[in-house]
Design a protein around this motif. Structure first.
Motif, PDB file in Angstrom:
ATOM      1  N   GLY A  62       0.779  -1.237   0.000  1.00 44.24           N
ATOM      2  CA  GLY A  62       0.000   0.000   0.000  1.00 44.24           C
ATOM      3  C   GLY A  62       0.804   1.278   0.000  1.00 44.24           C
ATOM      4  O   GLY A  62       0.239   2.371  -0.101  1.00 44.24           O
ATOM      5  N   GLN A  63       2.112   1.187   0.092  1.00 46.80           N
ATOM      6  CA  GLN A  63       2.951   2.381   0.140  1.00 46.80           C
ATOM      7  C   GLN A  63       3.185   2.940  -1.254  1.00 46.80           C
ATOM      8  O   GLN A  63       3.425   2.200  -2.208  1.00 46.80           O
ATOM      9  CB  GLN A  63       4.293   2.041   0.790  1.00 46.80           C
ATOM     10  N   LEU A  64       3.121   4.269  -1.377  1.00 48.33           N
ATOM     11  CA  LEU A  64       3.389   4.960  -2.638  1.00 48.33           C
ATOM     12  C   LEU A  64       4.477   5.995  -2.398  1.00 48.33           C
ATOM     13  O   LEU A  64       4.345   6.854  -1.522  1.00 48.33           O
ATOM     14  CB  LEU A  64       2.127   5.646  -3.164  1.00 48.33           C
ATOM     15  N   ASN A  65       5.564   5.917  -3.171  1.00 49.14           N
ATOM     16  CA  ASN A  65       6.663   6.873  -3.059  1.00 49.14           C
ATOM     17  C   ASN A  65       6.821   7.632  -4.364  1.00 49.14           C
ATOM     18  O   ASN A  65       6.706   7.050  -5.449  1.00 49.14           O
ATOM     19  CB  ASN A  65       7.981   6.162  -2.734  1.00 49.14           C
ATOM     20  N   ILE A  66       7.124   8.930  -4.250  1.00 49.47           N
ATOM     21  CA  ILE A  66       7.349   9.770  -5.420  1.00 49.47           C
ATOM     22  C   ILE A  66       8.686  10.484  -5.235  1.00 49.47           C
ATOM     23  O   ILE A  66       8.946  11.063  -4.175  1.00 49.47           O
ATOM     24  CB  ILE A  66       6.215  10.796  -5.604  1.00 49.47           C
ATOM     25  N   TYR A  67       9.520  10.435  -6.270  1.00 55.24           N
ATOM     26  CA  TYR A  67      10.861  11.006  -6.178  1.00 55.24           C
ATOM     27  C   TYR A  67      11.137  11.940  -7.353  1.00 55.24           C
ATOM     28  O   TYR A  67      10.717  11.678  -8.484  1.00 55.24           O
ATOM     29  CB  TYR A  67      11.929   9.906  -6.197  1.00 55.24           C
ATOM     30  N   SER A  68      11.875  12.992  -7.055  1.00 56.16           N
ATOM     31  CA  SER A  68      12.467  13.828  -8.089  1.00 56.16           C
ATOM     32  C   SER A  68      13.937  13.432  -8.175  1.00 56.16           C
ATOM     33  O   SER A  68      14.662  13.470  -7.177  1.00 56.16           O
ATOM     34  CB  SER A  68      12.333  15.310  -7.725  1.00 56.16           C
ATOM     35  N   THR A  69      14.376  13.052  -9.369  1.00 48.98           N
ATOM     36  CA  THR A  69      15.678  12.408  -9.514  1.00 48.98           C
ATOM     37  C   THR A  69      16.508  13.084 -10.593  1.00 48.98           C
ATOM     38  O   THR A  69      15.976  13.522 -11.613  1.00 48.98           O
ATOM     39  CB  THR A  69      15.486  10.917  -9.881  1.00 48.98           C
ATOM     40  N   LYS A  70      17.814  13.153 -10.353  1.00 49.00           N
ATOM     41  CA  LYS A  70      18.728  13.676 -11.368  1.00 49.00           C
ATOM     42  C   LYS A  70      19.911  12.732 -11.530  1.00 49.00           C
ATOM     43  O   LYS A  70      20.259  11.972 -10.616  1.00 49.00           O
ATOM     44  CB  LYS A  70      19.225  15.076 -11.001  1.00 49.00           C
ATOM     45  N   ILE A  71      20.534  12.791 -12.690  1.00 39.45           N
ATOM     46  CA  ILE A  71      21.703  11.960 -12.971  1.00 39.45           C
ATOM     47  C   ILE A  71      22.937  12.566 -12.304  1.00 39.45           C
ATOM     48  O   ILE A  71      23.142  13.782 -12.339  1.00 39.45           O
ATOM     49  CB  ILE A  71      21.923  11.835 -14.490  1.00 39.45           C
ATOM     50  N   VAL A  72      23.744  11.724 -11.675  1.00 42.53           N
ATOM     51  CA  VAL A  72      25.006  12.165 -11.066  1.00 42.53           C
ATOM     52  C   VAL A  72      26.131  11.264 -11.562  1.00 42.53           C
ATOM     53  O   VAL A  72      25.895  10.213 -12.157  1.00 42.53           O
ATOM     54  CB  VAL A  72      24.940  12.127  -9.523  1.00 42.53           C
ATOM     55  N   LYS A  73      27.363  11.690 -11.297  1.00 41.43           N
ATOM     56  CA  LYS A  73      28.538  10.916 -11.679  1.00 41.43           C
ATOM     57  C   LYS A  73      29.290  10.486 -10.418  1.00 41.43           C
ATOM     58  O   LYS A  73      29.344  11.240  -9.439  1.00 41.43           O
ATOM     59  CB  LYS A  73      29.457  11.746 -12.575  1.00 41.43           C
ATOM     60  N   PRO A  74      29.871   9.298 -10.426  1.00 39.79           N
ATOM     61  CA  PRO A  74      30.587   8.818  -9.233  1.00 39.79           C
ATOM     62  C   PRO A  74      31.663   9.777  -8.744  1.00 39.79           C
ATOM     63  O   PRO A  74      31.878   9.910  -7.537  1.00 39.79           O
ATOM     64  CB  PRO A  74      31.188   7.486  -9.705  1.00 39.79           C
ATOM     65  N   GLU A  75      32.344  10.462  -9.683  1.00 37.95           N
ATOM     66  CA  GLU A  75      33.432  11.343  -9.259  1.00 37.95           C
ATOM     67  C   GLU A  75      32.945  12.595  -8.536  1.00 37.95           C
ATOM     68  O   GLU A  75      33.755  13.362  -8.000  1.00 37.95           O
ATOM     69  CB  GLU A  75      34.303  11.745 -10.453  1.00 37.95           C
ATOM     70  N   GLU A  76      31.645  12.826  -8.493  1.00 40.60           N
ATOM     71  CA  GLU A  76      31.109  13.950  -7.729  1.00 40.60           C
ATOM     72  C   GLU A  76      31.140  13.676  -6.228  1.00 40.60           C
ATOM     73  O   GLU A  76      30.957  14.590  -5.424  1.00 40.60           O
ATOM     74  CB  GLU A  76      29.675  14.254  -8.168  1.00 40.60           C
ATOM     75  N   PHE A  77      31.357  12.426  -5.851  1.00 39.39           N
ATOM     76  CA  PHE A  77      31.389  12.050  -4.440  1.00 39.39           C
ATOM     77  C   PHE A  77      32.836  11.907  -3.971  1.00 39.39           C
ATOM     78  O   PHE A  77      33.733  11.602  -4.760  1.00 39.39           O
ATOM     79  CB  PHE A  77      30.637  10.733  -4.222  1.00 39.39           C
ATOM     80  N   SER A  78      33.047  12.128  -2.687  1.00 42.14           N
ATOM     81  CA  SER A  78      34.403  12.040  -2.140  1.00 42.14           C
ATOM     82  C   SER A  78      34.334  11.657  -0.664  1.00 42.14           C
ATOM     83  O   SER A  78      33.252  11.486  -0.102  1.00 42.14           O
ATOM     84  CB  SER A  78      35.130  13.381  -2.298  1.00 42.14           C
ATOM     85  N   HIS A  79      35.522  11.552  -0.057  1.00 43.32           N
ATOM     86  CA  HIS A  79      35.646  11.278   1.379  1.00 43.32           C
ATOM     87  C   HIS A  79      34.795  10.072   1.792  1.00 43.32           C
ATOM     88  O   HIS A  79      34.062  10.111   2.785  1.00 43.32           O
ATOM     89  CB  HIS A  79      35.249  12.502   2.207  1.00 43.32           C
ATOM     90  N   ILE A  80      34.901   9.012   1.015  1.00 47.92           N
ATOM     91  CA  ILE A  80      34.178   7.790   1.356  1.00 47.92           C
ATOM     92  C   ILE A  80      34.864   7.123   2.543  1.00 47.92           C
ATOM     93  O   ILE A  80      36.062   6.885   2.526  1.00 47.92           O
ATOM     94  CB  ILE A  80      34.132   6.838   0.148  1.00 47.92           C
ATOM     95  N   GLN A  81      34.091   6.849   3.569  1.00 48.02           N
ATOM     96  CA  GLN A  81      34.653   6.280   4.798  1.00 48.02           C
ATOM     97  C   GLN A  81      33.816   5.085   5.232  1.00 48.02           C
ATOM     98  O   GLN A  81      32.614   5.202   5.461  1.00 48.02           O
ATOM     99  CB  GLN A  81      34.680   7.336   5.906  1.00 48.02           C
ATOM    100  N   LYS A  82      34.466   3.941   5.324  1.00 48.29           N
ATOM    101  CA  LYS A  82      33.786   2.728   5.738  1.00 48.29           C
ATOM    102  C   LYS A  82      33.662   2.677   7.256  1.00 48.29           C
ATOM    103  O   LYS A  82      34.432   3.296   7.980  1.00 48.29           O
ATOM    104  CB  LYS A  82      34.552   1.497   5.249  1.00 48.29           C
ATOM    105  N   THR A  83      32.688   1.915   7.729  1.00 45.06           N
ATOM    106  CA  THR A  83      32.466   1.790   9.172  1.00 45.06           C
ATOM    107  C   THR A  83      33.702   1.260   9.875  1.00 45.06           C
ATOM    108  O   THR A  83      34.081   1.732  10.945  1.00 45.06           O
ATOM    109  CB  THR A  83      31.280   0.845   9.446  1.00 45.06           C
ATOM    110  N   ILE A  84      34.369   0.278   9.265  1.00 50.34           N
ATOM    111  CA  ILE A  84      35.580  -0.299   9.868  1.00 50.34           C
ATOM    112  C   ILE A  84      36.654   0.761  10.012  1.00 50.34           C
ATOM    113  O   ILE A  84      37.339   0.847  11.029  1.00 50.34           O
ATOM    114  CB  ILE A  84      36.097  -1.473   9.014  1.00 50.34           C
ATOM    115  N   GLU A  85      36.783   1.621   8.977  1.00 46.26           N
ATOM    116  CA  GLU A  85      37.786   2.677   9.031  1.00 46.26           C
ATOM    117  C   GLU A  85      37.468   3.666  10.142  1.00 46.26           C
ATOM    118  O   GLU A  85      38.350   4.120  10.870  1.00 46.26           O
ATOM    119  CB  GLU A  85      37.848   3.395   7.685  1.00 46.26           C
ATOM    120  N   LYS A  86      36.175   4.009  10.288  1.00 40.96           N
ATOM    121  CA  LYS A  86      35.782   4.946  11.339  1.00 40.96           C
ATOM    122  C   LYS A  86      36.070   4.363  12.713  1.00 40.96           C
ATOM    123  O   LYS A  86      36.558   5.056  13.608  1.00 40.96           O
ATOM    124  CB  LYS A  86      34.297   5.294  11.206  1.00 40.96           C
ATOM    125  N   ASN A  87      35.752   3.069  12.887  1.00 40.06           N
ATOM    126  CA  ASN A  87      36.024   2.430  14.172  1.00 40.06           C
ATOM    127  C   ASN A  87      37.517   2.397  14.463  1.00 40.06           C
ATOM    128  O   ASN A  87      37.948   2.585  15.599  1.00 40.06           O
ATOM    129  CB  ASN A  87      35.460   1.005  14.177  1.00 40.06           C
TER     130      ASN A  87
END
Length: 214
Positions: free
Chosen positions: A158-183
């Motif tokens: 019964g759930q209905l979701n509506i999204y506004s979406t745009k295309i992105v590129k992987p290189e737009e993201f940075s500072h990826i930190q895994k949980t293990i690294e944070k710990n």
């Protein structure tokens, strides 16, 4: 080469990890997948910012798209969205879930905030998150320039979701930190504080000793 590495790092993100997008740090709250019998597949990451904003990072694999089989999107959930047909003021959202679940023909054109979006594709398959599997139907619409996407999802419960979406590129993201690294960083920081405290106590002890016996 860096794009490939970044894409792989994004694909490996799971709950508890962190990344940065346009100067904002986002926490990964949830990871889920969606697949239909034709091989269409999306990986979906729920992103939360410290300020309370919420987005979905999507990795789409479309076997029917020969030119670009994998596309990345950033989707913003729309709360209390109003969708209308051309030349109409009626909000059709209240009946959309029933239309989609009854396998009705998708509307050729919808308007959101007085902007037209045109139907492009429909998928139906299983949506899986943290061991829970549900059936989901998705209608995808694009604007005339094919820059902004309107995605409508109808779940079997019964759930209905509506999204506004745009295309992105992987290189737009940075500072990826895994949980293990944070710990690991937290452990190092904690150990460093203990070491500093011990050094301070030793120096204090030596100072008192010199004062008493010096």
């Amino acid at each position: 080469m860096s794009t490939t590495i970044t894409a792989i790092q994004l694909e490996e993100l799971r709950s508890g990890d962190r990344l940065r997008y346009h100067g904002v740090d986002w926490n990964i709250e949830e990871y889920s997948t969606y697949q239909d019998p034709q091989g269409y597949l999306t990986d979906e990451w729920l992103l939360n910012s410290p300020g309370g904003s919420q987005y979905y990072l999507l990795r789409e694999f479309d076997p029917n798209n020969q030119s670009i089989s994998v596309t990345w999107y950033l989707a913003h959930p729309l709360q209390n969205a109003r969708l209308a047909l051309p030349n109409s003021q009626e909000n059709i959202v209240p009946r959309l879930w029933q239309d989609m679940q009854s396998q009705a023909e998708p509307y050729p054109e919808l308007q959101l905030f007085y902007k037209s979006y045109y139907f492009e594709s429909q998928t139906e398959g299983n949506y899986e998150t943290e061991g829970d599997t549900q059936s989901r139907i998705t209608w995808d619409y694009w604007d005339q320039e094919h820059q902004m996407n309107l995605a409508i999802e109808a779940f079997s419960h019964g759930q209905l979701n509506i999204y506004s979406t745009k295309i992105v590129k992987p290189e737009e993201f940075s500072h990826i930190q895994k949980t293990i690294e944070k710990n690991h960083i937290n452990i190092i920081g904690y150990a460093s504080k203990i070491f500093q405290t011990l050094v301070a106590l030793i120096l204090l002890f030596l100072g008192l000793t010199l004062m008493i016996f010096g």
